[in-house]
Design a protein around this motif. Structure first.
Motif, mmCIF file in Angstrom:
data_model
loop_
_atom_site.group_PDB
_atom_site.id
_atom_site.type_symbol
_atom_site.label_atom_id
_atom_site.label_comp_id
_atom_site.label_asym_id
_atom_site.label_seq_id
_atom_site.Cartn_x
_atom_site.Cartn_y
_atom_site.Cartn_z
ATOM 1 N N THR A 1 1.805 9.208 -6.032
ATOM 2 C CA THR A 1 2.072 10.681 -5.709
ATOM 3 C C THR A 1 3.325 10.976 -6.021
ATOM 4 O OG1 THR A 1 2.717 9.889 -3.574
ATOM 5 C CG2 THR A 1 0.685 10.660 -3.632
ATOM 6 N N SER A 2 4.279 10.332 -6.588
ATOM 7 C CA SER A 2 5.531 10.727 -7.127
ATOM 8 C C SER A 2 5.302 10.840 -8.691
ATOM 9 C CB SER A 2 6.699 9.910 -7.045
ATOM 10 O OG SER A 2 6.440 8.552 -7.271
ATOM 11 N N SER A 3 4.192 10.285 -9.521
ATOM 12 C CA SER A 3 4.032 10.831 -10.719
ATOM 13 C C SER A 3 4.238 12.331 -11.019
ATOM 14 C CB SER A 3 2.830 9.912 -11.161
ATOM 15 O OG SER A 3 2.507 10.475 -12.477
ATOM 16 N N PRO A 4 4.626 12.604 -12.307
ATOM 17 C CA PRO A 4 4.837 14.074 -12.715
ATOM 18 C C PRO A 4 3.269 14.636 -12.852
ATOM 19 C CG PRO A 4 6.017 12.660 -14.003
ATOM 20 C CD PRO A 4 5.251 11.639 -13.087
ATOM 21 N N TRP B 1 0.679 13.834 -10.909
ATOM 22 C CA TRP B 1 -0.083 13.995 -9.665
ATOM 23 C C TRP B 1 -0.131 15.392 -9.155
ATOM 24 C CZ3 TRP B 1 -3.482 11.668 -6.618
ATOM 25 C CH2 TRP B 1 -3.521 11.906 -5.376
ATOM 26 N N ASP B 2 0.995 15.909 -8.885
ATOM 27 C CA ASP B 2 0.940 17.344 -8.368
ATOM 28 C C ASP B 2 0.178 18.463 -9.239
ATOM 29 O OD1 ASP B 2 2.665 16.897 -6.244
ATOM 30 O OD2 ASP B 2 4.450 17.152 -7.686
ATOM 31 N N ARG B 3 0.061 18.072 -10.801
ATOM 32 C CA ARG B 3 -0.633 19.218 -11.466
ATOM 33 C C ARG B 3 -2.322 18.701 -11.227
ATOM 34 N NH1 ARG B 3 1.896 17.807 -16.964
ATOM 35 N NH2 ARG B 3 -0.181 17.122 -17.306
ATOM 36 N N ALA B 4 -2.422 17.494 -11.134
ATOM 37 C CA ALA B 4 -4.003 16.894 -10.837
ATOM 38 C C ALA B 4 -4.414 17.381 -9.714
ATOM 39 C CB ALA B 4 -4.071 15.554 -11.118
ATOM 40 N N PHE B 5 -3.265 17.198 -8.672
ATOM 41 C CA PHE B 5 -3.755 17.498 -7.013
ATOM 42 C C PHE B 5 -4.088 18.885 -6.883
ATOM 43 C CE2 PHE B 5 -2.684 18.723 -2.822
ATOM 44 C CZ PHE B 5 -3.417 17.851 -1.961
ATOM 45 N N ASP B 6 -3.148 19.937 -7.525
ATOM 46 C CA ASP B 6 -3.197 21.308 -7.306
ATOM 47 C C ASP B 6 -4.404 21.856 -8.138
ATOM 48 O OD1 ASP B 6 -1.080 21.348 -5.913
ATOM 49 O OD2 ASP B 6 0.508 21.816 -7.699
ATOM 50 N N ALA B 7 -4.640 21.278 -9.258
ATOM 51 C CA ALA B 7 -5.963 21.678 -9.796
ATOM 52 C C ALA B 7 -7.281 21.201 -9.385
ATOM 53 C CB ALA B 7 -5.849 20.935 -11.297
ATOM 54 N N GLY B 8 -7.169 20.285 -8.148
ATOM 55 C CA GLY B 8 -8.200 19.844 -7.542
ATOM 56 C C GLY B 8 -9.187 18.772 -8.233
ATOM 57 N N ASP C 1 3.288 12.205 5.436
ATOM 58 C CA ASP C 1 4.149 11.432 4.854
ATOM 59 C C ASP C 1 4.152 9.747 5.200
ATOM 60 O OD1 ASP C 1 6.643 10.281 4.581
ATOM 61 O OD2 ASP C 1 7.640 10.907 5.909
ATOM 62 N N ILE C 2 3.707 9.244 3.944
ATOM 63 C CA ILE C 2 3.225 7.944 4.206
ATOM 64 C C ILE C 2 4.177 6.889 4.983
ATOM 65 C CG2 ILE C 2 4.260 6.917 2.122
ATOM 66 C CD1 ILE C 2 0.532 6.421 2.971
ATOM 67 N N GLU C 3 5.565 7.094 4.802
ATOM 68 C CA GLU C 3 6.404 6.194 5.580
ATOM 69 C C GLU C 3 6.154 6.687 7.042
ATOM 70 O OE1 GLU C 3 8.299 3.749 4.692
ATOM 71 O OE2 GLU C 3 7.428 4.039 2.604
ATOM 72 N N SER C 4 5.775 7.711 7.607
ATOM 73 C CA SER C 4 6.195 8.053 8.903
ATOM 74 C C SER C 4 4.805 7.312 9.617
ATOM 75 C CB SER C 4 5.777 9.422 9.230
ATOM 76 O OG SER C 4 4.586 10.049 8.928
ATOM 77 N N LEU C 5 3.844 7.038 8.894
ATOM 78 C CA LEU C 5 2.677 6.465 9.659
ATOM 79 C C LEU C 5 2.513 5.013 10.135
ATOM 80 C CD1 LEU C 5 0.111 7.339 6.894
ATOM 81 C CD2 LEU C 5 0.351 8.481 9.065
ATOM 82 N N PRO C 6 2.180 4.591 11.304
ATOM 83 C CA PRO C 6 2.414 3.105 11.858
ATOM 84 C C PRO C 6 1.857 2.180 10.867
ATOM 85 C CG PRO C 6 0.916 4.480 13.274
ATOM 86 C CD PRO C 6 1.517 5.517 11.939
ATOM 87 N N PHE C 7 0.808 2.273 10.296
ATOM 88 C CA PHE C 7 0.101 1.584 9.568
ATOM 89 C C PHE C 7 -0.893 2.380 8.451
ATOM 90 C CE2 PHE C 7 -2.739 2.204 13.261
ATOM 91 C CZ PHE C 7 -3.747 2.432 12.568
ATOM 92 N N VAL D 1 0.825 -1.270 0.074
ATOM 93 C CA VAL D 1 0.002 -0.023 -0.047
ATOM 94 C C VAL D 1 0.747 1.203 0.108
ATOM 95 C CG1 VAL D 1 -1.699 1.282 1.254
ATOM 96 C CG2 VAL D 1 -2.058 -1.280 1.104
ATOM 97 N N LYS D 2 2.046 1.475 0.703
ATOM 98 C CA LYS D 2 2.671 2.377 0.864
ATOM 99 C C LYS D 2 3.455 2.773 -0.555
ATOM 100 C CE LYS D 2 3.398 2.646 6.064
ATOM 101 N NZ LYS D 2 4.430 2.503 7.093
ATOM 102 N N LEU D 3 3.748 1.428 -1.183
ATOM 103 C CA LEU D 3 4.733 1.502 -2.479
ATOM 104 C C LEU D 3 3.605 2.189 -3.415
ATOM 105 C CD1 LEU D 3 6.961 0.892 -4.301
ATOM 106 C CD2 LEU D 3 6.015 -1.281 -4.743
#
Length: 182
Positions: free
Chosen positions: A116-119, A121-128, A139-145, A108-110
């Motif tokens: 979210t690292s796709s080029p 993603w940022d454009r789609a997210f910023d555009a809503g 930060d997905i890695e910092s979550l315990p699960f 799931v984290k992968l």
């Protein structure tokens, strides 16, 4: 002033066997067993069995047995269903499923990192156009699960296009258009 007249009911369908110590669920992972009045654990997802169990106190149990038509008019689970559920819980209690649980967390984290690292993603997210409500600011890695169910919200007219592209990439995708009126 607190009236103490509200209780939490948690459906652990997708958490049983996948989240928490020995697959005990989200409520257990958060240490909230004494704070949640009713927990529903189903056996049909990670446990690969059928049926379910309701964890509750005696008052709720009595109310369910006396007033819930679906329980009153149901039959007992089959021997095979009980045997499958018991075998699954035995594996969970012994810790033999820990590696599989960790694998689900890794995958799931992968997926989240790849998405979210796709080029785009940022454009789609910023555009809503897209967002993942549970993890937008995390930060997905910092979550315990993380949960293996990832809702990806988009504008209604874009849901069909998104599902089409994901299906072309061999992802299993379900989409539902929700409309809210005020």
């Amino acid at each position: 002033m607190s009236l103490h007249n509200a209780q939490f009911v948690i459906d652990e369908a997708y958490n049983t066997g996948a989240i928490g110590p020995k697959g005990a669920g989200l409520v257990n992972a958060l240490g909230l067993e004494k704070d949640v009045a009713i927990r529903l654990h189903t056996f049909g997802k990670a446990l690969a069995a059928s049926d379910a169990v309701v964890l509750c106190n005696n008052i709720v149990r009595t109310m369910l047995l006396n007033h819930s038509r679906s329980i009153m008019y149901s039959v007992a689970p089959s021997f095979l269903a009980l045997a499958a559920a018991r075998a699954s819980y035995t594996l969970l209690k012994t810790g033999k499923t820990q590696q599989a649980q960790e694998r689900v967390q890794y995958l799931v984290k992968l997926f989240m990192k790849t998405l979210t690292s796709s080029p785009i993603w940022d454009r789609a997210f910023d555009a809503g156009l897209l967002h993942i409500p549970l993890y937008d600011d995390e930060d997905i890695e910092s979550l315990p699960f993380v949960t293996q169910i990832l809702p990806i919200w988009t504008r209604p007219k874009h849901a069909l296009y998104l599902s089409f592209h994901l299906q072309l990439a061999k992802f299993f995708v379900l989409f539902k258009v929700l409309s809210f009126t005020t």
